[in-house]
Design a protein around this motif. Structure first.
Motif, PDB file in Angstrom:
ATOM      1  N   MET A   1     109.035  15.308   1.903  1.00 20.55           N
ATOM      2  CA  MET A   1     109.439  13.950   2.296  1.00 20.55           C
ATOM      3  C   MET A   1     110.760  13.606   1.610  1.00 20.55           C
ATOM      4  SD  MET A   1     107.476  10.327   1.681  1.00 20.55           S
ATOM      5  CE  MET A   1     106.295  10.642   2.981  1.00 20.55           C
ATOM      6  N   ASN A   2     111.749  13.176   2.412  1.00 17.65           N
ATOM      7  CA  ASN A   2     113.070  12.810   1.878  1.00 17.65           C
ATOM      8  C   ASN A   2     113.122  11.308   1.597  1.00 17.65           C
ATOM      9  OD1 ASN A   2     115.713  12.696   1.108  1.00 17.65           O
ATOM     10  ND2 ASN A   2     116.554  12.975   3.176  1.00 17.65           N
ATOM     11  N   LEU A   3     113.255  10.969   0.308  1.00 19.11           N
ATOM     12  CA  LEU A   3     113.288   9.556  -0.091  1.00 19.11           C
ATOM     13  C   LEU A   3     114.678   9.111  -0.570  1.00 19.11           C
ATOM     14  CD1 LEU A   3     109.959   9.420  -2.139  1.00 19.11           C
ATOM     15  CD2 LEU A   3     110.310   8.721   0.228  1.00 19.11           C
ATOM     16  N   ILE A   4     115.654   9.998  -0.462  1.00 16.88           N
ATOM     17  CA  ILE A   4     117.007   9.670  -0.927  1.00 16.88           C
ATOM     18  C   ILE A   4     117.554   8.445  -0.185  1.00 16.88           C
ATOM     19  CG2 ILE A   4     119.374  10.519  -1.237  1.00 16.88           C
ATOM     20  CD1 ILE A   4     117.278  11.919  -2.950  1.00 16.88           C
ATOM     21  N   ASN A   5     118.135   7.536  -0.994  1.00 22.40           N
ATOM     22  CA  ASN A   5     118.758   6.290  -0.496  1.00 22.40           C
ATOM     23  C   ASN A   5     117.751   5.236  -0.019  1.00 22.40           C
ATOM     24  OD1 ASN A   5     121.377   7.222  -1.005  1.00 22.40           O
ATOM     25  ND2 ASN A   5     121.495   8.234   1.008  1.00 22.40           N
ATOM     26  N   LYS A   6     116.462   5.527  -0.161  1.00 23.29           N
ATOM     27  CA  LYS A   6     115.469   4.518   0.236  1.00 23.29           C
ATOM     28  C   LYS A   6     115.462   3.383  -0.791  1.00 23.29           C
ATOM     29  CE  LYS A   6     113.984   6.667   3.888  1.00 23.29           C
ATOM     30  NZ  LYS A   6     114.269   6.122   5.229  1.00 23.29           N
ATOM     31  N   LYS A   7     115.380   2.157  -0.290  1.00 22.52           N
ATOM     32  CA  LYS A   7     115.398   0.980  -1.146  1.00 22.52           C
ATOM     33  C   LYS A   7     114.019   0.734  -1.757  1.00 22.52           C
ATOM     34  CE  LYS A   7     119.680   0.155  -0.111  1.00 22.52           C
ATOM     35  NZ  LYS A   7     120.733   0.388  -1.122  1.00 22.52           N
ATOM     36  N   GLY A  44     102.962   2.144  -6.430  1.00 19.86           N
ATOM     37  CA  GLY A  44     101.692   1.434  -6.403  1.00 19.86           C
ATOM     38  C   GLY A  44     101.672   0.306  -7.402  1.00 19.86           C
ATOM     39  N   LYS A  45     101.648   0.644  -8.692  1.00 17.98           N
ATOM     40  CA  LYS A  45     101.566  -0.385  -9.732  1.00 17.98           C
ATOM     41  C   LYS A  45     102.933  -0.954 -10.102  1.00 17.98           C
ATOM     42  CE  LYS A  45      97.317   1.196 -11.959  1.00 17.98           C
ATOM     43  NZ  LYS A  45      96.700   1.658 -13.227  1.00 17.98           N
ATOM     44  N   HIS A  46     103.948  -0.075 -10.158  1.00 17.92           N
ATOM     45  CA  HIS A  46     105.244  -0.516 -10.691  1.00 17.92           C
ATOM     46  C   HIS A  46     106.376  -0.530  -9.669  1.00 17.92           C
ATOM     47  CE1 HIS A  46     103.436  -0.212 -14.658  1.00 17.92           C
ATOM     48  NE2 HIS A  46     103.017   1.013 -14.339  1.00 17.92           N
ATOM     49  N   LEU A  47     106.278   0.320  -8.665  1.00 15.11           N
ATOM     50  CA  LEU A  47     107.397   0.495  -7.735  1.00 15.11           C
ATOM     51  C   LEU A  47     106.928   0.347  -6.295  1.00 15.11           C
ATOM     52  CD1 LEU A  47     110.444   1.243  -8.090  1.00 15.11           C
ATOM     53  CD2 LEU A  47     109.787   3.608  -7.584  1.00 15.11           C
ATOM     54  N   LYS A  48     107.756  -0.328  -5.490  1.00 14.08           N
ATOM     55  CA  LYS A  48     107.390  -0.562  -4.093  1.00 14.08           C
ATOM     56  C   LYS A  48     108.537  -0.167  -3.176  1.00 14.08           C
ATOM     57  CE  LYS A  48     105.622  -4.122  -0.968  1.00 14.08           C
ATOM     58  NZ  LYS A  48     105.232  -5.549  -0.840  1.00 14.08           N
ATOM     59  N   SER A  57     103.373   6.728   4.602  1.00 14.44           N
ATOM     60  CA  SER A  57     103.301   8.187   4.482  1.00 14.44           C
ATOM     61  C   SER A  57     103.158   8.600   3.020  1.00 14.44           C
ATOM     62  CB  SER A  57     104.557   8.837   5.079  1.00 14.44           C
ATOM     63  OG  SER A  57     104.662   8.543   6.457  1.00 14.44           O
ATOM     64  N   LEU A  58     103.921   7.920   2.163  1.00  8.72           N
ATOM     65  CA  LEU A  58     103.851   8.215   0.739  1.00  8.72           C
ATOM     66  C   LEU A  58     102.478   7.870   0.165  1.00  8.72           C
ATOM     67  CD1 LEU A  58     105.309   9.156  -1.812  1.00  8.72           C
ATOM     68  CD2 LEU A  58     106.095   6.805  -2.148  1.00  8.72           C
ATOM     69  N   GLU A  59     101.895   6.782   0.656  1.00  6.68           N
ATOM     70  CA  GLU A  59     100.571   6.374   0.195  1.00  6.68           C
ATOM     71  C   GLU A  59      99.525   7.441   0.497  1.00  6.68           C
ATOM     72  OE1 GLU A  59      97.530   4.190  -1.512  1.00  6.68           O
ATOM     73  OE2 GLU A  59      99.708   3.958  -1.655  1.00  6.68           O
ATOM     74  N   LYS A  60      99.653   8.077   1.652  1.00  5.25           N
ATOM     75  CA  LYS A  60      98.725   9.148   2.017  1.00  5.25           C
ATOM     76  C   LYS A  60      98.876  10.336   1.073  1.00  5.25           C
ATOM     77  CE  LYS A  60      98.450   7.932   6.921  1.00  5.25           C
ATOM     78  NZ  LYS A  60      98.765   8.351   8.306  1.00  5.25           N
ATOM     79  N   ILE A  61     100.128  10.635   0.720  1.00  8.01           N
ATOM     80  CA  ILE A  61     100.383  11.736  -0.213  1.00  8.01           C
ATOM     81  C   ILE A  61      99.795  11.420  -1.584  1.00  8.01           C
ATOM     82  CG2 ILE A  61     102.194  12.978  -1.471  1.00  8.01           C
ATOM     83  CD1 ILE A  61     103.950  12.687   1.031  1.00  8.01           C
ATOM     84  N   ILE A  62      99.994  10.171  -2.015  1.00  6.41           N
ATOM     85  CA  ILE A  62      99.470   9.738  -3.313  1.00  6.41           C
ATOM     86  C   ILE A  62      97.945   9.812  -3.330  1.00  6.41           C
ATOM     87  CG2 ILE A  62      99.225   7.760  -4.865  1.00  6.41           C
ATOM     88  CD1 ILE A  62     102.053   6.915  -4.011  1.00  6.41           C
ATOM     89  N   GLN A  63      97.321   9.344  -2.247  1.00  5.99           N
ATOM     90  CA  GLN A  63      95.857   9.372  -2.160  1.00  5.99           C
ATOM     91  C   GLN A  63      95.328  10.806  -2.193  1.00  5.99           C
ATOM     92  OE1 GLN A  63      94.918   7.182   1.401  1.00  5.99           O
ATOM     93  NE2 GLN A  63      95.217   5.180   0.425  1.00  5.99           N
TER      94      GLN A  63
END
Length: 284
Positions: A1-7, A44-48, A57-63
């Motif tokens: 998963m590419n998260l570069i430049n995501k706010k 989740g707790k600190h970053l959104k 999609s990231l939440e599924k990976i975390i789970q």
């Protein structure tokens, strides 16, 4: 998963954008400086994430990672608990068997005739029989292998049925103080607690030759002479475990489970490492 430049928004550092990340670390550029965090734990707790689709999609990976982490923790705990139990088993075994050498075949399977099928359960004892010849002819047999770790398996067969259909009627641990080589009258009394009788329906499902095998003649099922045979400790454990699964009454099932656990402890058997039954009936 590419998260570069995501706010993203951090609870403490405010808004920022992702500049680097890998499987374990993520770097975010905030207004004043760049910060590195553990990935993906920081979410989740600190970053959104602002992008909802990517966030889902990231939440599924975390789970998924969380499930894997918990499974790994459970596995480690189970291994740790197994090691602890095995250690306790070894310590207990050393105490119990300090003055007794554990024989791998220190169980007894007994052939009950018609009369004994009733008396064995009403009196909870069996008679090992008499010596047939020699200087001690007529004296009771001494079941010298039986000790506190021993159980007696009660079996029978209808006169019209072949030997392969021999059924298991019940089982009991020997009396707490019983030592076979010291027996004088030939009777083998039952333990005050660990004793089980099967119903006819249960007995029909517990065939003796499904567990027992003569390794010299693995496909042969014969019992021509003698009231009893010595029996492998592991085979007895297999039988007790199968009896547990047969019992539908909660109280009987609990007793059977306690019997099984007590037997394994007395014979230094790990239930997790118990092999599947492989008697003569299963080798046909």
């Amino acid at each position: 998963m590419n998260l570069i430049n995501k706010k993203v928004t951090h609870k403490r550092f405010g808004m920022g954008s992702i500049v680097k990340h890998n499987d374990s670390v993520i770097e975010i550029h905030f207004a004043s400086e760049n910060k590195k965090f553990v990935f993906p734990d920081v979410f989740g707790k600190h970053l959104k994430l602002h992008d909802k689709i990517v966030a889902n999609s990231l939440e599924k990976i975390i789970q998924k990672k969380e499930v894997e982490r918990k499974e790994e923790e459970i596995k480690k705990e189970e291994e740790k608990e197994l090691q602890r139990k095995n250690q306790e088993l070894r310590v207990e075994h050393e105490k119990l068997m300090k003055n007794h050498k554990l024989h791998p075949e220190s169980q007894m399977v007994f052939w009950c005739d018609t009369e004994e099928q009733n008396s064995s359960f009403s009196e909870w004892k069996v008679f090992s029989g008499e010596i047939k010849s020699g200087n001690n002819k007529g004296k009771p047999n001494k079941p010298i292998r039986l000790h506190q770790n021993s159980a007696v398996l009660l079996t029978a067969i209808d006169s019209s049925m072949p030997e392969k259909d021999r059924r298991i009627l019940g089982v009991y641990m020997v009396n707490e103080d019983f030592i076979g080589k010291l027996s004088k009258d030939g009777y083998i009394p039952a333990h005050s607690k660990y004793r089980l009788q099967l119903t006819d329906q249960e007995s029909d499902q517990m065939l003796f030759w499904g567990y027992y095998v003569n390794e010299k003649y693995p496909h042969k099922m014969t019992w021509n002479t003698g009231k009893y045979r010595y029996f492998d400790n592991l085979w007895m454990a297999q039988i007790l475990l199968d009896i547990v699964s047969l019992k539908s009454d909660p109280k009987e099932r609990e007793l059977a489970q306690q019997f099984f656990e007590h037997f394994c402890k007395m014979n230094q058997i790990s239930d997790q490492e118990l092999p599947k039954p492989n008697g003569a009936l299963l080798r046909i």
